[in-house]
Scaffold this motif. Structure first.
Motif, PDB file in Angstrom:
ATOM      1  N   LYS A 106       1.176  -0.459   6.183  1.00  6.81           N
ATOM      2  CA  LYS A 106       0.219  -0.644   5.094  1.00  6.81           C
ATOM      3  C   LYS A 106       0.342   0.485   4.070  1.00  6.81           C
ATOM      4  N   VAL A 107       0.051   0.151   2.836  1.00  5.55           N
ATOM      5  CA  VAL A 107      -0.173   1.149   1.800  1.00  5.55           C
ATOM      6  C   VAL A 107      -1.517   1.805   2.105  1.00  5.55           C
ATOM      7  N   PRO A 319      -4.529  -8.067  -1.772  1.00  4.10           N
ATOM      8  CA  PRO A 319      -4.484  -6.614  -1.554  1.00  4.10           C
ATOM      9  C   PRO A 319      -4.913  -6.181  -0.160  1.00  4.10           C
ATOM     10  N   GLU A 320      -5.914  -6.865   0.423  1.00  2.57           N
ATOM     11  CA  GLU A 320      -6.384  -6.452   1.741  1.00  2.57           C
ATOM     12  C   GLU A 320      -5.331  -6.631   2.833  1.00  2.57           C
ATOM     13  N   GLN A 321      -4.311  -7.428   2.561  1.00  2.00           N
ATOM     14  CA  GLN A 321      -3.231  -7.597   3.521  1.00  2.00           C
ATOM     15  C   GLN A 321      -2.184  -6.492   3.384  1.00  2.00           C
ATOM     16  N   VAL A 322      -2.231  -5.783   2.269  1.00  2.00           N
ATOM     17  CA  VAL A 322      -1.232  -4.759   1.966  1.00  2.00           C
ATOM     18  C   VAL A 322      -1.811  -3.353   2.043  1.00  2.00           C
ATOM     19  N   TYR A 323      -3.084  -3.210   1.686  1.00  2.00           N
ATOM     20  CA  TYR A 323      -3.705  -1.885   1.510  1.00  2.00           C
ATOM     21  C   TYR A 323      -4.808  -1.658   2.535  1.00  2.00           C
ATOM     22  N   ASP A 324      -4.781  -0.492   3.200  1.00  2.00           N
ATOM     23  CA  ASP A 324      -5.818  -0.084   4.141  1.00  2.00           C
ATOM     24  C   ASP A 324      -6.530   1.141   3.549  1.00  2.00           C
ATOM     25  N   PRO A 325      -7.752   0.974   3.019  1.00  2.00           N
ATOM     26  CA  PRO A 325      -8.424   2.071   2.309  1.00  2.00           C
ATOM     27  C   PRO A 325      -9.198   3.040   3.196  1.00  2.00           C
ATOM     28  N   ARG A 326      -9.262   2.806   4.499  1.00  2.00           N
ATOM     29  CA  ARG A 326     -10.161   3.611   5.334  1.00  2.00           C
ATOM     30  C   ARG A 326      -9.786   5.091   5.357  1.00  2.00           C
ATOM     31  N   PHE A 327      -8.503   5.408   5.216  1.00  2.00           N
ATOM     32  CA  PHE A 327      -8.074   6.804   5.314  1.00  2.00           C
ATOM     33  C   PHE A 327      -8.476   7.613   4.077  1.00  2.00           C
TER      34      PHE A 327
END
Length: 343
Positions: A106-107, A319-327
Motif C-alpha cells: 500500500k501507499v 483510493p482506499e484499495q491503494v492507500y492506507d492512511p493509518r500510519f
C-alpha cells in the motif's frame, strides 16, 4: 579503630546492595527492530537521510539498513517478497498492477509534489542549440526530435502531458533511452534534443551549458504528488507498530527539511548520502513534501486514468484499495501533541 573499620565495611556492603537492587529494578531496554529501506542517491530521499543522521530512527528503536536498487521499479519485487520493509518511489503503473493482482502493498505517505510556488525541482529540458537557433520555440516544434524516455518510467506521465500541449504523442518523436550521466554528452553532440529530469540533473545540465529547463513540472502539473512511500506485508500486517515508529521518524525529518530548507546541516547530511558536492546541493532546488505526509488521493485517480488510457494498467482502483492512511494519521497525532507541549 576496629569498630570504625567494621562500620565502614558494613556501610560499603550496604551501598553496594542498594546499588545492585536499583540496577535490577531498572526496566529492561526495549528490543530494537531492524528495518530495511530502499535507498537511492536522489534528493527526494532527503527525509530518509535526515531521519537516519539525526538519530530519529534510533530514538524510535529502529536500526535502519539501506537496500540499494538502480531503478524505482526494481524495488517493488523485494517489497512484495518481504526482503525490504519500506520503498520510497515515484508514482508508476507497477504500484497499481501489483496491488490489483493481490499483493500486500500500500501507499502510506507522500514523498513530494509539484508545489506551484516552490523552486522548480523537475521539468522538461531542451537542447540549448535548438533554443538558440530558433528551431524550438513551442511544444509543437518537438515533432521528429529525439527524446530520451523509458515508457515504463514515472517520467513518461510528465512527458506525455508536455507533448499533449502541442497536440503530439510519443509516436511523433524519435525515442531513445539514455542513462542520466551520458545525457550531458548526448545534448552536446546533438544526439539528444529533449528529456525530462529532476534535480540535481537540472543544475548539472545548466552547469554544462548544453540544455535549458524549458517547462517546469510545477507549471505543467501544478500540485501533482509525484512520489510516495510504500509498505509491504511486514509493516502493514505483521509489525504495524514498527510502521508507526518509522512514520514518526520520517515526518520529523520532513518537518526539519521544510523548516530549515537547504541549511548547512541539511546540506551536510545530503552530501554525505548522495555523494554530491555541497555547492551543487546549495544551488539545486529541493523537492517539496507535505509536512503531514498525507497522500493526495485525487492524484492517485488521475494517474490511473492516464495509465489505463495508455494500456499500462488494466483497471482503476479506488483510493482506499491503494492507500492506507493509518500510519500518517497516527504519526501526526503524536508529533502534533509533542510540539504543542514545547515552549
Amino acid at each position: 579503630m576496629r569498630m570504625t573499620a567494621r562500620r565502614m565495611t558494613a556501610s560499603l556492603v550496604l551501598a553496594m546492595l542498594i546499588a545492585a537492587a536499583a540496577w535490577a529494578a531498572r526496566p529492561a531496554p526495549e528490543p530494537r527492530t531492524n528495518l530495511r529501506i530502499v535507498a537511492m542517491r536522489y534528493l527526494s530521499f532527503a527525509p530518509i537521510f535526515i531521519a537516519l543522521d539525526e538519530g530519529f530512527f534510533e530514538q524510535e528503536g529502529l536500526d535502519v539498513e539501506f537496500y540499494a536498487v538502480s531503478r524505482s521499479d526494481a524495488a517493488i519485487p523485494p517489497l512484495i517478497q518481504g526482503d525490504v520493509d519500506v520503498v520510497p518511489a515515484a508514482i508508476m503503473p507497477s504500484y497499481f498492477n501489483v496491488i490489483q493482482r493481490g499483493a500486500t502493498m500500500k501507499v502510506v505517505a507522500g514523498k513530494g509534489h509539484h508545489a506551484p510556488n516552490a523552486c522548480p525541482y523537475s521539468g522538461i529540458m531542451v537542447s540549448r542549440k535548438l533554443l538558440e537557433s530558433g528551431t524550438f520555440s513551442s511544444v509543437a516544434d518537438a515533432r521528429g526530435l529525439v527524446v530520451s524516455i523509458d515508457r515504463s518510467s514515472p517520467s513518461y506521465f510528465r512527458l506525455d502531458r508536455f507533448l499533449e500541449m502541442g497536440g503530439l504523442t510519443l509516436d511523433d518523436m524519435r525515442i531513445i533511452d539514455i542513462p542520466g550521466p551520458t545525457r550531458l554528452d548526448a545534448f552536446d553532440n546533438g544526439a539528444l534534443h529533449i528529456t525530462t529530469v529532476s534535480e540535481p540533473w537540472i543544475s548539472l545540465f545548466r552547469r554544462a551549458g548544453h540544455a535549458e529547463l524549458w517547462m517546469e513540472s510545477r507549471k505543467l502539473m501544478p500540485g501533482f504528488q509525484f512520489g510516495h512511500l510504500l509498505f509491504g506485508k511486514s509493516l502493514l500486517e505483521e509489525r504495524p507498530e514498527d510502521g508507526e515508529k518509522f512514520m514518526r521518524a520520517y515526518l520529523r525529518a520532513v518537518r526539519q527539511l521544510n523548516r530549515d530548507g537547504s541549511s548547512p546541516r541539511n546540506i551536510e547530511i545530503l552530501a554525505k548520502y548522495t555523494r554530491l558536492d555541497e555547492a551543487l546541493l546549495a544551488e539545486a532546488c529541493w523537492p517539496t513534501i507535505r509536512n503531514d505526509g498525507r497522500v493526495q488521493t485525487e492524484d492517485l485517480l488521475a494517474f490511473q486514468h492516464w495509465a489505463l488510457e495508455e494500456g499500462l494498467i488494466s483497471q482503476i482502483m479506488p483510493p482506499e484499495q491503494v492507500y492506507d492512511p493509518r500510519f500518517v494519521e497516527s504519526a501526526n497525532r503524536a508529533l502534533d501533541a509533542t510540539e504543542s507541549q514545547q515552549p
